[in-house]
Design a protein around this motif. Structure first.
Motif, PDB file in Angstrom:
ATOM      1  N   LEU A 101       4.525   3.704  -4.479  1.00  0.00           N
ATOM      2  CA  LEU A 101       3.405   3.667  -5.418  1.00  0.00           C
ATOM      3  C   LEU A 101       3.548   2.509  -6.393  1.00  0.00           C
ATOM      4  N   GLU A 102       2.408   1.969  -6.805  1.00  0.00           N
ATOM      5  CA  GLU A 102       2.334   0.952  -7.841  1.00  0.00           C
ATOM      6  C   GLU A 102       3.290  -0.203  -7.528  1.00  0.00           C
ATOM      7  N   GLU A 131      -5.031   7.332  -0.381  1.00  0.00           N
ATOM      8  CA  GLU A 131      -5.502   7.569  -1.738  1.00  0.00           C
ATOM      9  C   GLU A 131      -6.748   8.455  -1.674  1.00  0.00           C
ATOM     10  N   THR A 143      -4.334   8.222  -7.691  1.00  0.00           N
ATOM     11  CA  THR A 143      -5.152   8.526  -6.518  1.00  0.00           C
ATOM     12  C   THR A 143      -4.345   9.191  -5.410  1.00  0.00           C
ATOM     13  N   VAL A 144      -3.037   8.943  -5.381  1.00  0.00           N
ATOM     14  CA  VAL A 144      -2.183   9.622  -4.395  1.00  0.00           C
ATOM     15  C   VAL A 144      -1.778  11.005  -4.896  1.00  0.00           C
ATOM     16  N   MET A 150       0.835  -1.201   0.000  1.00  0.00           N
ATOM     17  CA  MET A 150       0.000   0.000   0.000  1.00  0.00           C
ATOM     18  C   MET A 150       0.871   1.253   0.000  1.00  0.00           C
ATOM     19  N   PRO A 151       0.380   2.360  -0.599  1.00  0.00           N
ATOM     20  CA  PRO A 151       1.144   3.600  -0.556  1.00  0.00           C
ATOM     21  C   PRO A 151       1.338   4.090   0.877  1.00  0.00           C
ATOM     22  N   ARG A 163      -2.280  -0.784 -10.788  1.00  0.00           N
ATOM     23  CA  ARG A 163      -3.229  -0.600  -9.692  1.00  0.00           C
ATOM     24  C   ARG A 163      -3.894   0.773  -9.749  1.00  0.00           C
ATOM     25  N   THR A 198     -10.452   3.678  -5.321  1.00  0.00           N
ATOM     26  CA  THR A 198      -9.979   3.234  -4.010  1.00  0.00           C
ATOM     27  C   THR A 198     -10.700   1.973  -3.545  1.00  0.00           C
ATOM     28  N   PRO A 240      -9.686  -0.952  -7.580  1.00  0.00           N
ATOM     29  CA  PRO A 240      -8.473  -0.441  -8.224  1.00  0.00           C
ATOM     30  C   PRO A 240      -8.240  -1.096  -9.579  1.00  0.00           C
ATOM     31  N   ASN A 291      -2.671   3.666  -8.045  1.00  0.00           N
ATOM     32  CA  ASN A 291      -2.484   4.580  -6.917  1.00  0.00           C
ATOM     33  C   ASN A 291      -1.507   5.724  -7.221  1.00  0.00           C
TER      34      ASN A 291
END
Length: 206
Positions: A182-183, A6, A46-47, A1-2, A41, A31, A34, A43
């Motif tokens: 990320l990712e 997100e 989204t981030v 996870m980041p 994914r 979120t 995904p 993110n």
């Protein structure tokens, strides 16, 4: 996870970011469900959406990569892929090695980018571009005078500026993906201490 949260689609207020969400996720809530049209994914989006200004930089980076019209896409992608490899971003490298093949980098060249210095698959101009990417991403931007003279002998000033910004921007994206996990950069550092097996003791000098 980041590392950070997100942003949900309902929390996005920037119109341009909403357009990008539509392009990447369709009508899904990313979120909760995904996955982007590119098989990632998602993110990264989204981030980054937490900052519309950062989204602007990301979008501008894509524009100079795709639409900048003074430097060959092959040269830009060779430089970007080598930069991503130097920084150690699994995500940016994995994405752009695919782009590189799409724009004309051969499969054999793509496989040899990590050891381009000893490969015979790259012509002199491609080698110059890869060396310039190394100067910027592995040697803190210190470009030898001889290299810059060679760049100016083979490229226009406009081409050099475009290539330089492509390399710099993907240094930025590669570092950001690693920092925020990320990712495909959501992974532990592979360089860790290996403990001694039970019953062994550390002897200095051995």
């Amino acid at each position: 996870m980041p590392i950070i949260s997100e942003l949900k689609r309902s929390e996005v207020t920037d119109p341009k970011t909403l357009v990008r969400f539509k392009e990447m996720f369709g009508d899904r809530e990313p979120t909760v469900e995904p996955g982007t049209v590119n098989g990632t994914r998602g993110n990264l989006w989204t981030v980054t959406a937490h900052s519309p200004a950062a989204m602007e930089i990301l979008e501008a980076s894509i524009a100079i990569m795709l639409k900048g019209d003074v430097m060959s896409r092959i040269y830009k992608e060779l430089a970007i892929v080598r930069t991503n490899w130097n920084i150690g971003s699994q995500f940016t490298f994995s994405q752009h090695i695919k782009v590189a093949r799409d724009v004309g980098v051969t499969a054999e060249q793509a496989d040899a980018i990590h050891c381009w210095q000893t490969s015979e698959l790259f012509d002199p101009i491609e080698r110059l571009v890869l060396a310039y990417a190394d100067d910027m991403s592995a040697h803190n931007g210190r470009v030898p005078d001889e290299r810059m003279r060679a760049m100016r002998d083979n490229f226009t000033d406009e081409q050099i500026v475009e290539l330089t910004y492509c390399i710099s921007l993907w240094i930025l994206h590669s570092v950001n993906c690693r920092a925020l996990r990320l990712e495909w950069d959501d992974r532990d550092d592979p360089i860790v201490e290996i403990p001694l097996p039970e019953g062994y003791a550390w002897t200095p000098g051995n």
